[in-house]
Design a protein around this motif. Structure first.
Motif, PDB file in Angstrom:
ATOM      1  N   GLY A 170       0.887  -1.354   0.362  1.00 27.39           N
ATOM      2  CA  GLY A 170       0.208   0.327   0.132  1.00 27.39           C
ATOM      3  C   GLY A 170       0.839   1.123  -0.182  1.00 27.39           C
ATOM      4  O   GLY A 170       0.430   1.883   0.344  1.00 27.39           O
ATOM      5  N   ASP A 171       2.018   1.194  -0.347  1.00 27.82           N
ATOM      6  CA  ASP A 171       3.160   2.109  -0.398  1.00 27.82           C
ATOM      7  C   ASP A 171       2.632   3.003  -1.435  1.00 27.82           C
ATOM      8  O   ASP A 171       2.718   2.171  -2.793  1.00 27.82           O
ATOM      9  N   LEU A 172       2.634   4.309  -1.921  1.00 28.03           N
ATOM     10  CA  LEU A 172       3.024   5.175  -3.431  1.00 28.03           C
ATOM     11  C   LEU A 172       4.295   5.073  -3.517  1.00 28.03           C
ATOM     12  O   LEU A 172       5.796   5.304  -3.397  1.00 28.03           O
ATOM     13  N   ILE A 173       4.790   4.349  -4.873  1.00 27.36           N
ATOM     14  CA  ILE A 173       5.817   4.015  -5.839  1.00 27.36           C
ATOM     15  C   ILE A 173       5.579   4.811  -6.612  1.00 27.36           C
ATOM     16  O   ILE A 173       4.265   4.249  -7.813  1.00 27.36           O
ATOM     17  N   HIS A 198       5.628   4.239 -11.130  1.00 27.56           N
ATOM     18  CA  HIS A 198       4.914   2.781 -11.410  1.00 27.56           C
ATOM     19  C   HIS A 198       6.462   1.304 -11.525  1.00 27.56           C
ATOM     20  O   HIS A 198       7.075   2.753 -12.543  1.00 27.56           O
ATOM     21  N   GLU A 199       6.304   0.275 -11.101  1.00 26.18           N
ATOM     22  CA  GLU A 199       7.843  -0.174 -11.276  1.00 26.18           C
ATOM     23  C   GLU A 199       8.869  -0.054 -10.812  1.00 26.18           C
ATOM     24  O   GLU A 199      10.219  -0.579 -11.683  1.00 26.18           O
ATOM     25  N   LEU A 200       8.742   1.226  -9.885  1.00 23.93           N
ATOM     26  CA  LEU A 200       9.532   1.138  -9.842  1.00 23.93           C
ATOM     27  C   LEU A 200       9.856   0.734  -8.260  1.00 23.93           C
ATOM     28  O   LEU A 200       9.931   1.728  -6.908  1.00 23.93           O
ATOM     29  N   PRO A 201       9.641  -0.245  -7.543  1.00 21.50           N
ATOM     30  CA  PRO A 201       9.504  -0.375  -5.707  1.00 21.50           C
ATOM     31  C   PRO A 201      10.395  -0.284  -4.855  1.00 21.50           C
ATOM     32  O   PRO A 201       9.775   0.097  -3.919  1.00 21.50           O
TER      33      PRO A 201
END
Length: 170
Positions: free
Chosen positions: A102-105, A107-110
């Motif tokens: 549920g963390d904001l990232i 996209h596709e950069l976890p």
């Protein structure tokens, strides 16, 4: 320098497009700092905006419809960024998502988890443009990360860090 007027016109166009599509966008980078200060602090080379990846297709379609020209994005960034040109102004759209926690990232950069308060909810009005901004603490964290990840040193980043620290202190 036209005082940023051309870029502000394009930014106004983008806010009209995003409003018509009913999607949230957030201004980041140097223009976000200027909106926080309600003055233009320097010449800007581009406009940086983020929105959620779920908005990407309809946003890109509408931008093209409104004469924004898509630019090819380098392979490692294609899934998390779009770049458009209008009137020789580069506009970069970064795409946000949430990871499984549920963390904001990005996209596709976890590995790049954003602050919980990164996305402000109240728009800021400057030069007759109303737009939400990335929180100044997130903007500062991004600038501080540049040196850690080997991003080339830019004097404008040093100036931005000074301005952001002053904004945060208030």
């Amino acid at each position: 320098m036209d005082g940023g007027k051309e870029q502000l016109i394009i930014l106004k166009d983008i806010t009209i497009i995003s409003d018509s599509l009913n999607i949230d966008i957030w201004l980041k980078g140097g223009w976000a700092i200027d909106f926080l200060l309600k003055k233009i602090t320097r010449e800007h080379s581009d406009i940086d905006i983020v929105t959620f990846v779920k908005n990407r297709e309809k946003l890109e379609r509408e931008l093209i419809q409104k004469d924004f020209i898509p630019v090819v994005v380098k392979e490692p960034f294609q899934n998390r960024q779009s770049i458009f040109l209008k009137e020789d102004v580069e506009v970069s759209f970064g795409y946000l998502d949430y990871n499984s926690d549920g963390d904001l990232i990005m996209h596709e950069l976890p590995e790049w988890v954003w602050r919980k308060d990164s996305l402000t909810q109240e728009p800021v009005i400057f030069s007759n443009i109303s737009i939400k901004l990335i929180h100044p603490k997130q903007l500062l964290e991004e600038k501080l990360t540049y040196s850690k990840i080997g991003y080339p040193h830019r004097q404008k980043d040093e100036e931005s860090k000074k301005l952001l620290r002053k904004i945060i202190e208030v």
